[in-house]
Structures are given as C-alpha cells and as structure tokens.
Design a protein around this motif. Structure first.
Motif, mmCIF file in Angstrom:
data_model
loop_
_atom_site.group_PDB
_atom_site.id
_atom_site.type_symbol
_atom_site.label_atom_id
_atom_site.label_comp_id
_atom_site.label_asym_id
_atom_site.label_seq_id
_atom_site.Cartn_x
_atom_site.Cartn_y
_atom_site.Cartn_z
ATOM 1 N N VAL A 201 0.868 -1.181 0.000
ATOM 2 C CA VAL A 201 0.000 0.000 0.000
ATOM 3 C C VAL A 201 0.896 1.219 0.000
ATOM 4 O O VAL A 201 1.835 1.321 0.811
ATOM 5 C CB VAL A 201 -0.939 0.012 1.225
ATOM 6 C CG1 VAL A 201 -1.545 1.393 1.431
ATOM 7 C CG2 VAL A 201 -2.044 -1.029 1.058
ATOM 8 N N LEU A 202 0.641 2.147 -0.909
ATOM 9 C CA LEU A 202 1.393 3.391 -1.009
ATOM 10 C C LEU A 202 0.650 4.480 -0.239
ATOM 11 O O LEU A 202 -0.527 4.742 -0.491
ATOM 12 C CB LEU A 202 1.540 3.788 -2.475
ATOM 13 C CG LEU A 202 2.208 5.134 -2.784
ATOM 14 C CD1 LEU A 202 3.658 5.124 -2.330
ATOM 15 C CD2 LEU A 202 2.098 5.448 -4.280
ATOM 16 N N ASN A 203 1.326 5.118 0.711
ATOM 17 C CA ASN A 203 0.728 6.183 1.502
ATOM 18 C C ASN A 203 0.986 7.549 0.883
ATOM 19 O O ASN A 203 1.917 7.728 0.090
ATOM 20 C CB ASN A 203 1.270 6.142 2.934
ATOM 21 C CG ASN A 203 0.911 4.854 3.649
ATOM 22 O OD1 ASN A 203 -0.229 4.409 3.598
ATOM 23 N ND2 ASN A 203 1.895 4.246 4.307
ATOM 24 N N SER A 204 0.173 8.530 1.282
ATOM 25 C CA SER A 204 0.264 9.866 0.685
ATOM 26 C C SER A 204 1.590 10.558 0.984
ATOM 27 O O SER A 204 2.021 11.434 0.233
ATOM 28 C CB SER A 204 -0.897 10.737 1.170
ATOM 29 O OG SER A 204 -0.878 10.856 2.589
ATOM 30 N N ASP A 205 2.261 10.154 2.088
ATOM 31 C CA ASP A 205 3.544 10.771 2.436
ATOM 32 C C ASP A 205 4.728 10.043 1.815
ATOM 33 O O ASP A 205 5.889 10.366 2.117
ATOM 34 C CB ASP A 205 3.712 10.841 3.957
ATOM 35 C CG ASP A 205 3.750 9.455 4.607
ATOM 36 O OD1 ASP A 205 3.585 8.441 3.894
ATOM 37 O OD2 ASP A 205 3.933 9.390 5.842
ATOM 38 N N GLY A 206 4.448 9.044 0.952
ATOM 39 C CA GLY A 206 5.517 8.315 0.287
ATOM 40 C C GLY A 206 5.973 7.074 1.032
ATOM 41 O O GLY A 206 6.811 6.311 0.516
ATOM 42 N N SER A 207 5.452 6.842 2.237
ATOM 43 C CA SER A 207 5.783 5.623 2.973
ATOM 44 C C SER A 207 4.973 4.449 2.434
ATOM 45 O O SER A 207 4.052 4.629 1.627
ATOM 46 C CB SER A 207 5.535 5.811 4.470
ATOM 47 O OG SER A 207 4.156 6.080 4.725
ATOM 48 N N PHE A 208 5.311 3.235 2.871
ATOM 49 C CA PHE A 208 4.683 2.026 2.361
ATOM 50 C C PHE A 208 4.236 1.119 3.506
ATOM 51 O O PHE A 208 4.962 0.942 4.491
ATOM 52 C CB PHE A 208 5.678 1.210 1.508
ATOM 53 C CG PHE A 208 6.380 1.985 0.438
ATOM 54 C CD1 PHE A 208 5.831 2.114 -0.835
ATOM 55 C CD2 PHE A 208 7.617 2.581 0.688
ATOM 56 C CE1 PHE A 208 6.491 2.814 -1.828
ATOM 57 C CE2 PHE A 208 8.289 3.285 -0.301
ATOM 58 C CZ PHE A 208 7.723 3.405 -1.563
ATOM 59 N N TRP A 209 3.053 0.538 3.370
ATOM 60 C CA TRP A 209 2.672 -0.614 4.181
ATOM 61 C C TRP A 209 2.984 -1.864 3.364
ATOM 62 O O TRP A 209 2.662 -1.920 2.168
ATOM 63 C CB TRP A 209 1.189 -0.596 4.526
ATOM 64 C CG TRP A 209 0.781 0.433 5.529
ATOM 65 C CD1 TRP A 209 0.129 1.601 5.286
ATOM 66 C CD2 TRP A 209 0.971 0.375 6.953
ATOM 67 N NE1 TRP A 209 -0.095 2.293 6.455
ATOM 68 C CE2 TRP A 209 0.411 1.559 7.502
ATOM 69 C CE3 TRP A 209 1.560 -0.553 7.809
ATOM 70 C CZ2 TRP A 209 0.428 1.822 8.870
ATOM 71 C CZ3 TRP A 209 1.573 -0.282 9.175
ATOM 72 C CH2 TRP A 209 1.018 0.884 9.698
ATOM 73 N N VAL A 210 3.591 -2.855 3.989
ATOM 74 C CA VAL A 210 3.977 -4.099 3.309
ATOM 75 C C VAL A 210 3.533 -5.280 4.157
ATOM 76 O O VAL A 210 3.895 -5.371 5.336
ATOM 77 C CB VAL A 210 5.506 -4.154 3.087
ATOM 78 C CG1 VAL A 210 5.920 -5.503 2.508
ATOM 79 C CG2 VAL A 210 5.960 -3.018 2.166
ATOM 80 N N SER A 211 2.751 -6.167 3.571
ATOM 81 C CA SER A 211 2.345 -7.372 4.308
ATOM 82 C C SER A 211 3.298 -8.514 3.977
ATOM 83 O O SER A 211 3.919 -8.553 2.912
ATOM 84 C CB SER A 211 0.901 -7.759 3.983
ATOM 85 O OG SER A 211 0.741 -8.117 2.623
ATOM 86 N N ASP A 212 3.364 -9.456 4.918
ATOM 87 C CA ASP A 212 4.429 -10.460 4.915
ATOM 88 C C ASP A 212 3.847 -11.845 5.189
ATOM 89 O O ASP A 212 2.813 -11.979 5.847
ATOM 90 C CB ASP A 212 5.443 -10.058 5.994
ATOM 91 C CG ASP A 212 6.213 -11.222 6.567
ATOM 92 O OD1 ASP A 212 7.149 -11.686 5.903
ATOM 93 O OD2 ASP A 212 5.883 -11.669 7.686
ATOM 94 N N GLU A 213 4.542 -12.855 4.704
ATOM 95 C CA GLU A 213 4.083 -14.231 4.928
ATOM 96 C C GLU A 213 4.744 -14.901 6.117
ATOM 97 O O GLU A 213 4.175 -15.811 6.702
ATOM 98 C CB GLU A 213 4.348 -15.069 3.675
ATOM 99 C CG GLU A 213 3.470 -14.710 2.510
ATOM 100 C CD GLU A 213 3.112 -15.904 1.664
ATOM 101 O OE1 GLU A 213 2.020 -16.476 1.880
ATOM 102 O OE2 GLU A 213 3.920 -16.269 0.808
ATOM 103 N N TYR A 214 5.954 -14.502 6.488
ATOM 104 C CA TYR A 214 6.650 -15.189 7.569
ATOM 105 C C TYR A 214 5.957 -14.959 8.911
ATOM 106 O O TYR A 214 5.751 -15.881 9.695
ATOM 107 C CB TYR A 214 8.101 -14.720 7.660
ATOM 108 C CG TYR A 214 9.019 -15.268 6.593
ATOM 109 C CD1 TYR A 214 9.001 -16.608 6.252
ATOM 110 C CD2 TYR A 214 9.927 -14.441 5.946
ATOM 111 C CE1 TYR A 214 9.853 -17.110 5.282
ATOM 112 C CE2 TYR A 214 10.792 -14.934 4.972
ATOM 113 C CZ TYR A 214 10.746 -16.274 4.638
ATOM 114 O OH TYR A 214 11.600 -16.771 3.679
ATOM 115 N N GLY A 215 5.619 -13.709 9.230
ATOM 116 C CA GLY A 215 5.084 -13.371 10.547
ATOM 117 C C GLY A 215 3.822 -14.139 10.932
ATOM 118 O O GLY A 215 3.844 -14.868 11.915
#
Length: 520
Positions: A201-215
């Motif tokens: 997911v791309l946020n408006s401030d340029g940061s990213f949410w990233v989902s993961d399979e290991y956790g």
C-alpha cells in the motif's frame, strides 16, 4: 537503467466449481462485454482486456540485481495517472518483489520496492484475426531497499525455527541467523529481520505498508525504506511448532538445502507460505485490510481442500498507532482439479472497492509458462462482500493461540457466517487474450501466461469523471526465473534449473463498477 517495453495478452473461458456462490453471473450475448456479475445488488461488468506488457526476465535494477517477482503486489500512484491528448495514459506504478529467487532455496536477498513508469496505448480495434502488439510500456525508474529499524538490510531467507529479534517499540520480529554472505559465499554471517513481502500500500507521504508471509506481519517502511512500524496480528495467526512460536516456513537456504525443520508444518497459526498475501487500504486511507492466503492451520490450513475459510483483518490506521477493528471469514472458491477432486483456489491479492466489497485474486497453481501443465483452470479477480449476514468474528477466544471458528477439516462453526463470494473476472478467456497475442493453455512459449498472478491496482478510464469506468492492472510473479540472473549487487550469478526464462508479465483489464463504488 533499463527500459522495458510491454506486450498484450489473451485468456480462455473454463468451467469451474465454486463454493457456495452468492452471485449471479452472465456471459455476453453480444460483443459489448465479456461477462457481468451481481454481488449483493451491485453489478460489475468485465468489458474487455485492454492491454498486455512485460519486463524481460533478465532486466536488472540500479543495484545490478534481477528485476523479478514484481507481481507480488503493486500500487498505483493515482496522482501520477493522466490521460493524454492522444488518448494514451501515463502513470507511476510501484511494484514489490517477494523474497528473491527461491526455486532452489532461499537467499539473503534484500527486500525492496521498484518504481516503474507506465504508458498504456489503448488498441480498441485489436481482434483475434488482427491482434495488437504489446501496448503497455513499462520503464524502470528506481528502487528503494528495505532495512530494519536499525538500518540493517532485511532478508528473504527463511526465519529461524525458534526465537526472534526485538527493538524498542516493536513486537518480536522474525529473524534469520545466516552463514557467510547468505548466498553460499564467504562472509561473517549475521542476523537480519526476514520478510516475505506479498502486499503493498502506497501512503500519501511516500511511505509504504507491506504485508508479509513469515510473521505474518504488516510492516510500515519510510519513503527511504527504513522500517518504522510493525503490526503483529492476534495470536491465532502466529505460527507455532512444538508448543512455541516458530516463524520458519520450512524453506531451507540455498547454501544448506538439506536443512530440516521438525515438524515441517506448523501446528497452529498461518501455514507455511500462506501468510498475508492480500493487503489493501480504504479510499480515505484510514482502514487497512489484510487477508491470509488460505486458512489457519487450526481451521483446515495444511490440507487442500480443507483450507478454504481464510481470515480478513481490519486495522484503523488514522492515528499514530494502528488499532485492530474487525475480522471476517472469506470462504475461498473450489475448482475441479480432476474428475473426482476439487482444490481451493488460494487468494493472492485483494483490492478495496467499497466499505463492504473487495476484489480478490483467487487462482489455481502449477499451471502456466514453465509448469507441467500450460492450462490454468481458475485464475480470477472475484468479489467478496462483508456486509450482513457476514459475521465479525473478533473475540478473545477466536483470536487466542489455537483459537478457531472452523474445524480442522474446514467446517465453519454454526455461529460464524462467511462473507458473500461472487465469481467475476476470468483471466483465462482466450477470446480476449488472443487480441493481444497471448494465451492460456497450448504451447509453452513466451506468450503463454505465467502461473502466478498476484497483484491488483486500479485507475480511472476517464480521470476526473465519476462514470464507473476503470482499468484493472495485474502483474505476474515470475519467481525470478531466468537463465541470466544476478543478485547480491550483481555478484551472485544464477541460472534457474528449469531452463526457462519467464518475463514479468502484465495484464490490463477494463471493467465497470456500479454507482457509489469507488475503488481505492
């Protein structure tokens, strides 16, 4: 810098067996659309395949590493999306690989996200008789590398079977203790946070949410790639072996392929390589949704066809810290894998349509370019609906370690009602794919669709107008399969033992949504 030009694709309509359908679907009697689906009163129309493109299997990023696996997840920068005076479209697409080349063992690949410029040139007159050439151009621009909170690179290696690593303000994170340089070469070894990145997911401030399979976890990375937040889901999701937390996915490293994890399968929590494949955000940016690829172990996860009841979790991300809000069951479809057997079409991505409806990319496996079978049976962008009577299953009991709302053979508890599931857009319609020179089934060649399609992003056909017309972009995960591969800053050369070169393929569909539905 590598400039990659795009191609165009086709697919074929096949009969499937779906679980408990709650929809109406119809095929077009004329050429005006491919099919329509009505899901809880909302009618969606798959109008046509609008484009195809690819990045070659041996393309490399600015660090000298192979550009592969970019279909694991994508995000469109909507502010960049423009329709030009000549009718073409331009925009910026962010694409995330998963854990690197891993068909022969996991590697110390640093997770990253790529920035790609796209140009879509519609070919409205393309037909089977006179197919268009590639009409989606993709030009690599940049790469952001991911690091942990302390600046140490993340890794695609499998997690240690026991234990984790901690940082102030973070939950215990999956970690690997690796040997040498983590690629089978000399080095001092070390510890790194491991990420099998599958959602973006791309946020408006340029940061990213990233989902993961290991956790399975959800991480927030700054615009420069530093991990700044981590969401640990309820304990029911956390994998366990031998009575303790175990983040390993039983994916041995390339440098030690005989490494053994006992038992191989986790006993509760997410199953191996079945973590948060799907991630999306609401249109206002305040709600984050993550969907497991298939059921938790205690709810039928390890065994097909019992792993159909998977969990969707929602977080409020409007404040400083994410707040767990709701949780639902999504019952995945079944497809006929043979005359006598059915399998679950595990999901590979989700995309927000409205507060209650989502696209979901469900598909079969082991079919496509480079696979034993060239013919995919089920490869869909379907729709699910979480409005009533779907049950919010969030509770202390259901979310505790070993908490469940389904039996070990996938029978849902009587007190839980799954989301409506509605079959919709079939990737495999060859009468559409053929208009761009690609196909499902038939010869093993570069025009055959890849096996793994794992990403969804939307953009309006007529920017600025609320007419319900959208493009749906989807990229394939090619597993970094090439005969001319490089990783570790270009120092690690490899050739996949399959002998294949799989391009990073992209499809663009055109579809119409009902009034009031505004995809994010």
């Amino acid at each position: 810098m590598i400039v990659v030009k795009a191609l165009v694709v086709y697919a074929g309509w096949l009969t499937i067996v779906a679980s408990a359908p709650s929809y109406k679907t119809s095929r077009a009697a004329t050429a005006t659309y491919v099919n329509q689906t009505t899901c809880n009163g909302n009618t969606y129309t798959y109008q046509q395949l609008a484009g195809y493109g690819f990045i070659p299997s041996n393309a490399r990023d600015k660090y000298g590493d192979t550009i592969g696996g970019i279909g694991s997840s994508i995000a469109m920068d909507r502010l960049s999306w423009k329709k030009t005076a000549n009718g073409s479209y331009t925009g910026i697409l962010w694409a995330i690989p998963d854990r690197g080349w891993n068909t022969e063992g996991t590697l110390n690949y640093q997770n990253r996200v790529h920035k790609i410029a796209i140009i879509l040139n519609p070919q409205l007159n393309a037909t089977l008789a006179k197919p268009s050439g590639p009409n989606l151009q993709m030009t690599y621009l940049d790469t952001v590398l991911f690091t942990g909170p302390d600046g140490t690179p993340t890794s695609g290696l499998d997690a240690d079977a026991a234990g984790g690593i901690t940082y102030p303000g973070f939950p215990e994170l999956p970690v690997v203790s690796y040997e040498g340089n983590g690629f089978g070469g000399p080095g001092t070894g070390g510890k790194r946070i491991v990420v099998d990145s599958e959602g973006l997911v791309l946020n408006s401030d340029g940061s990213f949410w990233v989902s993961d399979e290991y956790g399975p976890y959800i991480y927030k990375f700054s615009s420069t790639g530093k991990m700044i937040q981590a969401i640990r889901p309820p304990e029911a999701y956390i994998p366990r072996r031998n009575g303790t937390v175990s983040f390993s996915a039983d994916s041995p490293p390339f440098y030690d392929p005989k490494e053994t994890i006992v038992p191989a399968d986790t006993t509760t929590g997410r199953d191996n390589n079945q973590g948060f494949e799907g991630l999306t955000v609401s249109g206002d940016g305040n709600s984050l949704f993550a969907l497991l690829q298939s059921a938790l172990d205690q709810e039928g996860g390890p065994d097909n066809p019992y792993r159909l009841n998977t969990r969707l979790i929602e977080y409020d991300i409007s404040g400083v810290s994410p707040v767990y809000k709701k949780e639902y069951i999504v019952k995945l479809p079944l497809y006929a894998s043979s005359k006598t057997k059915s399998k679950v079409a595990a999901q590979s991505e989700i995309h927000y349509l409205s507060p209650t409806q989502f696209l979901v990319l469900s598909r079969d496996s082991n079919a496509g370019h480079g696979q034993a079978s060239s013919q995919s049976i089920y490869r869909h962008a379907d729709i699910f609906d979480i409005s009533a009577p779907a049950t919010d299953i969030q509770s202390t009991a259901n979310d505790a370690a070993n908490g469940s709302v389904a039996s070990s053979i996938g029978v849902l508890d009587s007190g839980a009602t799954a989301a409506r599931y509605c079959s919709f857009l079939d990737y495999n319609v060859n009468s559409q794919l053929g208009r761009f020179g690609v196909h499902n089934g038939g010869d093993q060649n570069q025009f055959l669709l890849n096996e793994k399609w794992e990403s969804l992003a939307t953009a309006p056909v007529n920017p600025g107008k609320q007419d319900g017309e959208y493009f749906l972009f989807s990229l394939s995960d090619n597993d970094f399969i090439t005969q001319d591969g490089f990783l570790n800053g270009g120092q690690f050369a490899y050739k996949d033992s399959s002998g294949y070169n799989l391009d990073n393929q992209a499809l663009v569909f055109q579809f119409k949504v009902p009034v009031g539905v505004v995809p994010s």
